[in-house]
Write an enzyme that holds these catalytic residues in place. Structure first.
Site, short mmCIF file in Angstrom:
data_model
loop_
_atom_site.label_atom_id
_atom_site.label_comp_id
_atom_site.label_asym_id
_atom_site.label_seq_id
_atom_site.Cartn_x
_atom_site.Cartn_y
_atom_site.Cartn_z
N LYS A 108 -2.95 -6.26 38.79
CA LYS A 108 -2.79 -5.21 37.76
C LYS A 108 -3.50 -3.92 38.16
O LYS A 108 -2.94 -2.83 38.05
CB LYS A 108 -3.35 -5.68 36.41
CG LYS A 108 -2.77 -6.97 35.88
CD LYS A 108 -3.29 -7.29 34.49
CE LYS A 108 -4.81 -7.39 34.38
NZ LYS A 108 -5.39 -8.48 35.18
N ARG B 246 -6.46 -8.56 25.03
CA ARG B 246 -6.47 -9.94 25.52
C ARG B 246 -6.29 -10.94 24.39
O ARG B 246 -6.19 -12.14 24.65
CB ARG B 246 -7.78 -10.23 26.26
CG ARG B 246 -7.94 -9.43 27.54
CD ARG B 246 -9.17 -9.81 28.30
NE ARG B 246 -10.39 -9.54 27.54
CZ ARG B 246 -11.61 -9.68 28.01
NH1 ARG B 246 -11.78 -10.08 29.26
NH2 ARG B 246 -12.66 -9.42 27.27
N ARG C 279 -12.30 -12.57 47.92
CA ARG C 279 -12.56 -11.14 47.84
C ARG C 279 -13.95 -10.79 48.36
O ARG C 279 -14.93 -11.47 48.08
CB ARG C 279 -12.43 -10.64 46.39
CG ARG C 279 -11.03 -10.68 45.88
CD ARG C 279 -10.82 -9.82 44.64
NE ARG C 279 -11.65 -10.18 43.50
CZ ARG C 279 -11.30 -9.92 42.23
NH1 ARG C 279 -10.16 -9.30 41.97
NH2 ARG C 279 -12.11 -10.25 41.24
N ARG D 162 -18.78 -10.74 44.66
CA ARG D 162 -19.29 -10.67 43.29
C ARG D 162 -19.69 -12.05 42.81
O ARG D 162 -19.03 -13.05 43.12
CB ARG D 162 -18.21 -10.10 42.35
CG ARG D 162 -17.93 -8.63 42.53
CD ARG D 162 -17.10 -8.10 41.37
NE ARG D 162 -16.74 -6.71 41.56
CZ ARG D 162 -15.48 -6.26 41.63
NH1 ARG D 162 -14.48 -7.10 41.54
NH2 ARG D 162 -15.26 -4.97 41.78
N ARG E 103 -12.15 -18.51 33.57
CA ARG E 103 -11.47 -17.28 33.14
C ARG E 103 -9.97 -17.51 32.99
O ARG E 103 -9.33 -16.97 32.08
CB ARG E 103 -11.74 -16.15 34.14
CG ARG E 103 -13.19 -15.66 34.13
CD ARG E 103 -13.46 -14.68 35.27
NE ARG E 103 -12.74 -13.43 35.10
CZ ARG E 103 -12.63 -12.51 36.05
NH1 ARG E 103 -13.17 -12.72 37.24
NH2 ARG E 103 -11.97 -11.39 35.83
#
Length: 231
Positions: free
Chosen positions: A26, A101, A140, A173, A184
């Site tokens: 996104k 959300r 990532r 992260r 999540r």
């Protein structure tokens, strides 16, 4: 294939919502569209991370929630969005990335926009398999000072663990681990998936296959916007 429903934009401002799990692309697509349509990209993730970085009481509360993989409360998110929605960078429109959300947030957004005599133009669903999301996020890597990103599999740095430009160490992260990602994803399916129905019922939902090259996804998103006369 992109799925189109609504027939025209509600006014001159472009008002888009991007819906999809973390890692679905996104933010990447919003960044590509931001300059083209002169709109602002409001990412709840970026705003929340900025709050955490500030070290404020609100930021510390957000930090604990994010690191545990839970969803931040509606009250906090709505306040952040409201503060940004009518800022100067958003005068030509906005792309909301990660909001709403929940159904409660969707209704609050409608209320905010109704006060301005307008409404959402389109919600775009970035459809992708959970396992692909886990693979994307756990790989990532980030160069903190510049924001440059890499991936252990898909976008490897020239020297493992080092930024291509500065040679400084890359980090991962703290919340980019499989346990947190799966929490999540569960939260996303439990709550956010219902938002898809909310916009579908209002003939405002389009879908793109997010498990494709960035350029291909961009073409699908652009086809949706062209259909509605976005300029």
């Amino acid at each position: 294939v992109a799925r189109l429903k609504k027939e025209s934009m509600t006014d001159d401002r472009l008002k888009l919502i991007f819906i999809g799990p973390p890692g679905s692309g996104k933010g990447t697509q919003a960044a590509r569209l931001k300059n083209k349509y002169r709109v602002c990209h409001l990412s709840t993730g970026d705003m929340l991370r900025a709050a955490v970085k500030s070290g404020s009481p609100l930021g510390n509360k957000v930090k604990h929630v994010m690191e545990s993989g839970q969803l931040v409360s509606d009250e906090i998110i709505v306040d952040l969005i409201h503060d940004n929605l009518y800022s100067d960078p958003c005068k030509h429109g906005f792309i909301l990335d990660g909001f709403p959300r929940t159904i409660v947030q969707a209704k609050k957004l409608d209320e905010m926009l109704e006060k301005d005599g307008t409404s959402v133009d389109q919600a775009i669903h970035f459809d992708i398999d959970d396992e692909q999301v886990v693979l994307r996020i756990t790989g990532r890597l980030l160069h903190p000072s510049s924001g440059r990103t890499y991936h252990k599999m898909f976008k490897k740095p020239k020297v493992p663990g080092k930024d291509d430009v500065t040679g400084e160490p890359l980090i991962q992260r703290k919340d980019d681990n499989e346990t947190t990602i799966r929490k999540r994803l569960k939260a996303y399916h439990d709550y956010t998936a219902k938002v898809l129905g909310y916009y579908d019922d209002r003939d405002l939902l389009s879908s793109v296959n997010a498990d494709q090259p960035v350029a291909t996804v961009s073409d699908e998103v652009s086809a949706i916007l062209n259909k509605f006369g976005a300029k």
